[in-house]
Write a protein that holds these residues in place. Structure first.
Motif, PDB file in Angstrom:
ATOM      1  N   VAL A 127       0.863  -1.179   0.000  1.00  0.00           N
ATOM      2  CA  VAL A 127       0.000   0.000   0.000  1.00  0.00           C
ATOM      3  C   VAL A 127       0.901   1.231   0.000  1.00  0.00           C
ATOM      4  N   LYS A 128       0.422   2.305  -0.617  1.00  0.00           N
ATOM      5  CA  LYS A 128       1.181   3.553  -0.563  1.00  0.00           C
ATOM      6  C   LYS A 128       0.227   4.724  -0.431  1.00  0.00           C
ATOM      7  N   LEU A 129       0.695   5.739   0.277  1.00  0.00           N
ATOM      8  CA  LEU A 129      -0.073   6.955   0.491  1.00  0.00           C
ATOM      9  C   LEU A 129       0.702   8.146  -0.032  1.00  0.00           C
ATOM     10  N   LEU A 130      -0.024   9.121  -0.573  1.00  0.00           N
ATOM     11  CA  LEU A 130       0.551  10.368  -1.061  1.00  0.00           C
ATOM     12  C   LEU A 130      -0.061  11.512  -0.272  1.00  0.00           C
ATOM     13  N   ALA A 131       0.779  12.421   0.184  1.00  0.00           N
ATOM     14  CA  ALA A 131       0.283  13.543   0.988  1.00  0.00           C
ATOM     15  C   ALA A 131       1.046  14.803   0.634  1.00  0.00           C
ATOM     16  N   GLU A 132       0.384  15.953   0.839  1.00  0.00           N
ATOM     17  CA  GLU A 132       1.101  17.219   0.629  1.00  0.00           C
ATOM     18  C   GLU A 132       1.998  17.460   1.847  1.00  0.00           C
ATOM     19  N   PRO A 133       3.152  18.111   1.654  1.00  0.00           N
ATOM     20  CA  PRO A 133       4.167  18.168   2.720  1.00  0.00           C
ATOM     21  C   PRO A 133       3.856  19.107   3.878  1.00  0.00           C
ATOM     22  N   GLU A 134       3.027  20.107   3.688  1.00  0.00           N
ATOM     23  CA  GLU A 134       2.831  21.108   4.736  1.00  0.00           C
ATOM     24  C   GLU A 134       2.053  20.557   5.924  1.00  0.00           C
ATOM     25  N   ARG A 135       0.841  20.059   5.663  1.00  0.00           N
ATOM     26  CA  ARG A 135      -0.014  19.526   6.727  1.00  0.00           C
ATOM     27  C   ARG A 135      -0.063  18.011   6.731  1.00  0.00           C
ATOM     28  N   GLY A 136       0.323  17.413   5.619  1.00  0.00           N
ATOM     29  CA  GLY A 136       0.181  15.970   5.498  1.00  0.00           C
ATOM     30  C   GLY A 136      -1.189  15.546   5.048  1.00  0.00           C
ATOM     31  N   GLU A 137      -1.959  16.462   4.398  1.00  0.00           N
ATOM     32  CA  GLU A 137      -3.275  16.069   3.891  1.00  0.00           C
ATOM     33  C   GLU A 137      -3.120  14.978   2.847  1.00  0.00           C
ATOM     34  N   LEU A 145     -10.115   4.776   2.936  1.00  0.00           N
ATOM     35  CA  LEU A 145      -9.411   5.990   2.524  1.00  0.00           C
ATOM     36  C   LEU A 145     -10.351   6.976   1.845  1.00  0.00           C
ATOM     37  N   VAL A 146     -11.342   6.487   1.105  1.00  0.00           N
ATOM     38  CA  VAL A 146     -12.313   7.394   0.479  1.00  0.00           C
ATOM     39  C   VAL A 146     -13.013   8.228   1.540  1.00  0.00           C
ATOM     40  N   ALA A 147     -13.420   7.582   2.613  1.00  0.00           N
ATOM     41  CA  ALA A 147     -14.097   8.312   3.693  1.00  0.00           C
ATOM     42  C   ALA A 147     -13.187   9.390   4.269  1.00  0.00           C
ATOM     43  N   LEU A 148     -11.910   9.057   4.473  1.00  0.00           N
ATOM     44  CA  LEU A 148     -10.976  10.028   5.038  1.00  0.00           C
ATOM     45  C   LEU A 148     -10.681  11.157   4.055  1.00  0.00           C
ATOM     46  N   PHE A 149     -10.491  10.808   2.781  1.00  0.00           N
ATOM     47  CA  PHE A 149     -10.206  11.829   1.773  1.00  0.00           C
ATOM     48  C   PHE A 149     -11.359  12.824   1.667  1.00  0.00           C
ATOM     49  N   SER A 150     -12.589  12.328   1.802  1.00  0.00           N
ATOM     50  CA  SER A 150     -13.743  13.208   1.636  1.00  0.00           C
ATOM     51  C   SER A 150     -13.764  14.314   2.676  1.00  0.00           C
ATOM     52  N   PHE A 151     -13.145  14.079   3.836  1.00  0.00           N
ATOM     53  CA  PHE A 151     -13.084  15.086   4.896  1.00  0.00           C
ATOM     54  C   PHE A 151     -11.720  15.771   4.950  1.00  0.00           C
ATOM     55  N   HIS A 152     -10.916  15.626   3.883  1.00  0.00           N
ATOM     56  CA  HIS A 152      -9.592  16.251   3.793  1.00  0.00           C
ATOM     57  C   HIS A 152      -8.722  15.865   4.988  1.00  0.00           C
ATOM     58  N   ALA A 153      -8.767  14.585   5.348  1.00  0.00           N
ATOM     59  CA  ALA A 153      -8.001  14.106   6.495  1.00  0.00           C
ATOM     60  C   ALA A 153      -6.505  14.122   6.203  1.00  0.00           C
ATOM     61  N   THR A 154      -5.724  14.164   7.267  1.00  0.00           N
ATOM     62  CA  THR A 154      -4.266  14.121   7.152  1.00  0.00           C
ATOM     63  C   THR A 154      -3.765  12.713   7.451  1.00  0.00           C
ATOM     64  N   ALA A 155      -2.490  12.489   7.154  1.00  0.00           N
ATOM     65  CA  ALA A 155      -1.883  11.200   7.486  1.00  0.00           C
ATOM     66  C   ALA A 155      -1.926  10.963   8.991  1.00  0.00           C
ATOM     67  N   GLU A 156      -1.768  12.018   9.778  1.00  0.00           N
ATOM     68  CA  GLU A 156      -1.824  11.864  11.233  1.00  0.00           C
ATOM     69  C   GLU A 156      -3.215  11.435  11.679  1.00  0.00           C
ATOM     70  N   ASP A 157      -4.277  11.979  11.029  1.00  0.00           N
ATOM     71  CA  ASP A 157      -5.641  11.552  11.351  1.00  0.00           C
ATOM     72  C   ASP A 157      -5.787  10.046  11.155  1.00  0.00           C
ATOM     73  N   ALA A 169       3.263  11.115   8.758  1.00  0.00           N
ATOM     74  CA  ALA A 169       3.004  12.009   9.890  1.00  0.00           C
ATOM     75  C   ALA A 169       4.302  12.388  10.598  1.00  0.00           C
ATOM     76  N   ARG A 170       5.231  11.427  10.751  1.00  0.00           N
ATOM     77  CA  ARG A 170       6.526  11.746  11.374  1.00  0.00           C
ATOM     78  C   ARG A 170       7.310  12.751  10.528  1.00  0.00           C
ATOM     79  N   ASN A 171       7.311  12.551   9.213  1.00  0.00           N
ATOM     80  CA  ASN A 171       8.040  13.469   8.338  1.00  0.00           C
ATOM     81  C   ASN A 171       7.456  14.876   8.377  1.00  0.00           C
ATOM     82  N   VAL A 172       6.127  14.952   8.443  1.00  0.00           N
ATOM     83  CA  VAL A 172       5.484  16.269   8.546  1.00  0.00           C
ATOM     84  C   VAL A 172       5.846  16.935   9.861  1.00  0.00           C
TER      85      VAL A 172
END
Length: 488
Positions: free
Chosen positions: A402-412, A430-442, A465-468
């Motif tokens: 599995v792999k996740l892609l996130a923006e670096p500032e907040r980790g969305e 993941l669809v449910a989380l993406f719909s609420f603009h969740a972050t990797a930490e969420d 989340a650690r990298n963010v």
């Protein structure tokens, strides 16, 4: 005098049914025009449902053949192809009967006829008995679906081939099969037939399979298919096709070398094309972009009162997207026809997802890594292998990751890819989380039961989340004294 409707929908597949149901629910007098001999649409009759029924049969047969790794012994068994096909047809008939009931008993009028435009507000109708009539509407939704693409070589029509419609009516397994194409239909059927003992070779024009997925995901599938004995020929161009007795021959060029393939049957799985024929779209004034009508975010065509949805527009040929497009088109057409203002509901492709039901399964959601690189979009990417995951090891399904892609500032979370067991189910968390603009930490903080497959999603989320957190900490640190500007 021809009937006048608020909204007329052309096509009774997934998109058309959704559009008609939505428009009628808003109070619009709605007609649904369908000229096909059978009601139900592509997904039910020749797409999603029959293919998944067949794949489930081959999946179970393959699992039985591997039971020895779990300390089990199976009695000698064999696949019964006619019985497999009979089960598929029974299930399809049941699904189609349910849809036919919904179409005939809906809050809209079902008209069994072929439609062709005379102008933006009127179509000519031809029913199965050849009778002619006319229909007028204040707004139209065109959801006429798609057809099998024409063969890449004219000789294929002469020697004969299977397509995604005719393959469902076969009663005997061929000894050998050449599959032309590299999309979901091609890879799913290639694995289905190979697992039942057919010698399968898959020929793809492009450099790899499943071009809408990242190459690291498709590479895992390609390895799995080869391990099952399927011959893969990518970057291959067809030159000619011929027949010699019971054998069908294909000549192709791959990396400058000429190859000849011989098989009992050829399966053309090279995609579908929007079904524009017979609609007389020029009479309606609809602008066509190549092979499909142009639509905006409201699913509106170049003509203000004409909307389109589903495979007919060729944007994302996926059923749940077709349903959403149909709902958007139906609502906006109804608002316009009823004088309730301009179209307002829009399509949001941020949550676009696609699944391929091979084994291992593949699933993608949102942004792909390759698309982000093409646009130079900064990303954080993290992966976790099923081979390192406890539940996958217990199941004996360790291929993939599995792999996740996130923006670096907040980790969305912006994108995800899964290749491995139950990818079609895991992607929905993941669809449910993406719909609420969740972050990797969420995601990392959500409790997951152990041992389950779904907890694998938390591991790449923790890494992101650690990298963010490290990046945010570094941004808040005061400047180092060694780098302070000198005072003159």
């Amino acid at each position: 005098m021809e009937p006048i409707f608020d909204v007329a929908v052309i096509g009774g597949g997934s998109a058309g049914f959704a559009a008609a149901r939505t428009a009628a629910a808003l109070g619009a007098r709605t007609a649904l025009v369908e000229g096909a001999e059978r009601l139900g649409g592509l997904c039910i009759l020749a797409g999603c449902m029959p293919t998944k029924a067949l794949l489930e049969a081959s999946r179970r047969w393959h699992a039985i053949r591997e039971v020895d790794q779990f300390g089990l012994q199976a009695q000698p068994i064999r696949p019964d192809f006619p019985a497999i096909m009979a089960r598929m047809h029974r299930l399809v008939s049941e699904f189609a009967a349910d849809r036919q009931k919904e179409l005939t008993q809906g809050d809209f009028q079902l008209i069994r006829a072929h439609a062709s435009f005379l102008d933006p507000n009127q179509v000519a109708l031809a029913d199965p008995d050849g009778r002619k009539s006319f229909l007028r509407a204040r707004a139209f939704v065109i959801a006429a679906g798609s057809r099998v693409s024409h063969p890449p070589l004219p000789e294929l029509s002469e020697i004969g081939f299977w397509d995604s419609n005719t393959v469902l009516h076969q009663t005997q397994l061929p000894k050998s099969l050449i599959v032309l194409g590299g999309g979901p239909v091609a890879v799913e059927y290639a694995q289905f037939f190979a697992r039942l003992g057919v010698d399968v070779r898959l020929v793809q024009r492009g450099p790899r399979l499943l071009k809408r997925f990242d190459s690291d995901l498709t590479g895992v599938l390609e390895e799995a298919l080869r391990d099952e004995g399927i011959g893969l020929l990518t970057s291959a161009s067809l030159v000619s096709a011929s027949r010699s007795g019971e054998e069908k021959r294909l000549r192709l060029v791959q990396h400058g070398a000429v190859h000849e393939l011989v098989a009992e049957e050829i399966f053309l799985a090279a995609g579908r094309t929007p079904a524009l024929e017979g609609l007389h779209l020029p009479a309606a004034g609809i602008e066509i972009d190549g092979r499909a009508p142009l639509v905006d975010c409201h699913m509106r065509t170049s003509v203000p009162n004409l909307f389109a949805a589903g495979d007919f527009v060729g944007i994302e040929e996926i059923v749940h997207i077709a349903v959403l497009q149909g709902e958007v088109a139906g609502e906006n057409a109804a608002r316009l026809a009823l004088g309730r203002g301009a179209p307002s509901r829009q399509m949001d492709y941020r949550l676009t997802m696609e699944v391929v039901f091979t084994e291992p399964e593949l699933a993608r959601l949102g942004l792909t890594e390759e698309r982000a690189h093409q646009s130079s979009q900064p990303l954080l990417v993290a992966r976790y292998r099923f081979a390192d995951h406890g539940k996958a090891l217990l199941r004996g399904t360790t291929r993939g990751f599995v792999k996740l892609l996130a923006e670096p500032e907040r980790g969305e979370l912006l994108g995800a890819g899964i290749v491995g067991p139950e990818a079609s189910e895991l992607i929905h968390e993941l669809v449910a989380l993406f719909s609420f603009h969740a972050t990797a930490e969420d995601l990392a903080q959500l409790p997951h039961y152990h041992p389950t497959l779904s907890e694998i999603l938390t591991y790449p989320a923790e890494e992101i989340a650690r990298n963010v957190a490290v990046s945010q900490h570094q941004r808040t640190l005061p400047p180092s004294p060694h780098h302070r500007p000198s005072i003159p």
